[in-house]
Design a protein around this motif. Structure first.
Motif, PDB file in Angstrom:
ATOM      1  N   GLN A  98      29.347  72.464  72.615  1.00 47.32           N
ATOM      2  CA  GLN A  98      30.298  72.035  71.593  1.00 47.32           C
ATOM      3  C   GLN A  98      30.658  70.559  71.743  1.00 47.32           C
ATOM      4  O   GLN A  98      30.950  69.884  70.748  1.00 47.32           O
ATOM      5  N   GLY A  99      30.649  70.049  72.970  1.00 50.68           N
ATOM      6  CA  GLY A  99      30.874  68.617  73.161  1.00 50.68           C
ATOM      7  C   GLY A  99      29.760  67.801  72.509  1.00 50.68           C
ATOM      8  O   GLY A  99      30.024  66.796  71.826  1.00 50.68           O
ATOM      9  N   ALA A 100      28.502  68.233  72.699  1.00 49.66           N
ATOM     10  CA  ALA A 100      27.378  67.556  72.050  1.00 49.66           C
ATOM     11  C   ALA A 100      27.470  67.695  70.536  1.00 49.66           C
ATOM     12  O   ALA A 100      27.146  66.756  69.794  1.00 49.66           O
ATOM     13  N   ALA A 101      27.937  68.873  70.073  1.00 51.50           N
ATOM     14  CA  ALA A 101      28.074  69.099  68.634  1.00 51.50           C
ATOM     15  C   ALA A 101      29.140  68.183  68.026  1.00 51.50           C
ATOM     16  O   ALA A 101      28.976  67.696  66.906  1.00 51.50           O
ATOM     17  N   VAL A 102      30.224  67.949  68.755  1.00 58.02           N
ATOM     18  CA  VAL A 102      31.261  67.033  68.276  1.00 58.02           C
ATOM     19  C   VAL A 102      30.671  65.645  68.058  1.00 58.02           C
ATOM     20  O   VAL A 102      30.914  65.000  67.027  1.00 58.02           O
ATOM     21  N   TRP A 103      29.880  65.177  69.020  1.00 60.00           N
ATOM     22  CA  TRP A 103      29.277  63.854  68.891  1.00 60.00           C
ATOM     23  C   TRP A 103      28.337  63.805  67.689  1.00 60.00           C
ATOM     24  O   TRP A 103      28.359  62.849  66.909  1.00 60.00           O
ATOM     25  N   LEU A 104      27.538  64.861  67.522  1.00 61.33           N
ATOM     26  CA  LEU A 104      26.599  64.894  66.402  1.00 61.33           C
ATOM     27  C   LEU A 104      27.325  64.940  65.058  1.00 61.33           C
ATOM     28  O   LEU A 104      26.971  64.215  64.122  1.00 61.33           O
TER      29      LEU A 104
END
Length: 261
Positions: free
Chosen positions: A114-120
Motif C-alpha cells: 500500500q505504501g508503493a500504491a500511495v506513491w503510484l
C-alpha cells in the motif's frame, strides 16, 4: 530534473512514514484494516508536499480535492470500523488474523504494497508539481468528474448506513445507487482519481498525462480486482440473496438493473 527527484523522493518518504505509523497502529489495534484510514492521510500529505514545492494554484487545488476526499473517507472508515474486528478482506489476503500470521507478514503483504500504491497513485500530484499547468480547461473537467465520484461515495455510504440501521431491512441492500451498482463507493473512488488525473496529470501536458495515467488505472484495478470489489464479494456471495442480487446488478459501473428470469 532536480524538482522531479525532489517531488518523487518527498512523495515516497511521506508514504513510508505514514505506512510505518500505520503498521505500529496495527500492532496496537490487533488488525491491519487501520491501513484504510492511513491511505487517505498518506495521499493528503503527499499532495501538501507537492504543493509546497510547486506553489501553483493548480497544486493547491489538488490539495483541496485530495483533502476533501481523504477527510470524508478516513472519518467514515474510522467510524465504521471502531469497535469491530479485522476486515474480512484482509483476513482473506493475509490468510488469517494479525495475531495468527504476525506483523512481518502484514508488512510484506499489506503495508509495503500500500505504501508503493500511495506513491503510484500520487503521480498526477507529482506531475502537476513538476510540469506545471498546460491547459486550464482540463482542470475543470477533472473537478466535475471528481464531484461525481465524491457524490457516489457519499450517497452510497449514507444509503448503506441507513440500511444497516433499519431493523426491518431486506436481506440485501438493493435500493438507491445500490440498485445500479453493487459497489457505488468503489466506483465513486475510481471517479475521484480519474478526476484528479485530469486536473493534475493531463492538465500538465500530454507526456505528464500519459505517465501519470498509471495512477487512475492502478486505482481502478486495485478497487475492482485487488482489495476491493472482487475480494469483498468472496464473502458477500455466501450471504442469502446476494447471488440473486449479483445476477441482476452491475458489479462496478452503474447500469440499469437487469430483469430477472
Amino acid at each position: 530534473m532536480t524538482d522531479l527527484l525532489l517531488v518523487a523522493g518527498l512523495s515516497l518518504l511521506t508514504a513510508a512514514i505514514v505506512m510505518t505509523a500505520a503498521a505500529y497502529a496495527a500492532t496496537r489495534a490487533g488488525r491491519v484494516s487501520v491501513v484504510d484510514t492511513a491511505w487517505g492521510i498518506a495521499l493528503l500529505g503527499t499532495a501538501v508536499g507537492c504543493a509546497a514545492v510547486s506553489g501553483s494554484w493548480q497544486s493547491w487545488l489538488l490539495v483541496l480535492l485530495v483533502g476533501v476526499w481523504a477527510g470524508r473517507l478516513s472519518s467514515h472508515i474510522f467510524m465504521r470500523s471502531r469497535g469491530r474486528g479485522e476486515d474480512p478482506r484482509y483476513r482473506e489476503l493475509l490468510g488469517g488474523t494479525l495475531d495468527e500470521v504476525g506483523i512481518g507478514v502484514a508488512v510484506r503483504k499489506v503495508f509495503l504494497v500500500q505504501g508503493a500504491a500511495v506513491w503510484l497513485v500520487s503521480l498526477p500530484l507529482q506531475a502537476a508539481a513538476v510540469a506545471g499547468l498546460d491547459r486550464a480547461w482540463t482542470v475543470w473537467i477533472g473537478v466535475a468528474v471528481w464531484v461525481v465520484g465524491v457524490l457516489f461515495e457519499s450517497i452510497g455510504d449514507a444509503q448503506l448506513t441507513a440500511y444497516r440501521a433499519d431493523p426491518d431491512r431486506r436481506p440485501v441492500m438493493d435500493r438507491g445507487l445500490w440498485a445500479w451498482t453493487r459497489h457505488p463507493n468503489y466506483f465513486g473512488d475510481a471517479c475521484v482519481w480519474w478526476g484528479i488525473w485530469l486536473a493534475g496529470g493531463l492538465a500538465s501536458g500530454w507526456l505528464p498525462g500519459l505517465v501519470s495515467a498509471l495512477s487512475p488505472i492502478a486505482m481502478t484495478v486495485w478497487l475492482v480486482w485487488i482489495t476491493g470489489a472482487r475480494l469483498l464479494e468472496k464473502t458477500m456471495m455466501k450471504r442469502p440473496g446476494y447471488p440473486e442480487y449479483a445476477a441482476r446488478t452491475s458489479m462496478f459501473v452503474p447500469l440499469p438493473p437487469r430483469r430477472s428470469g
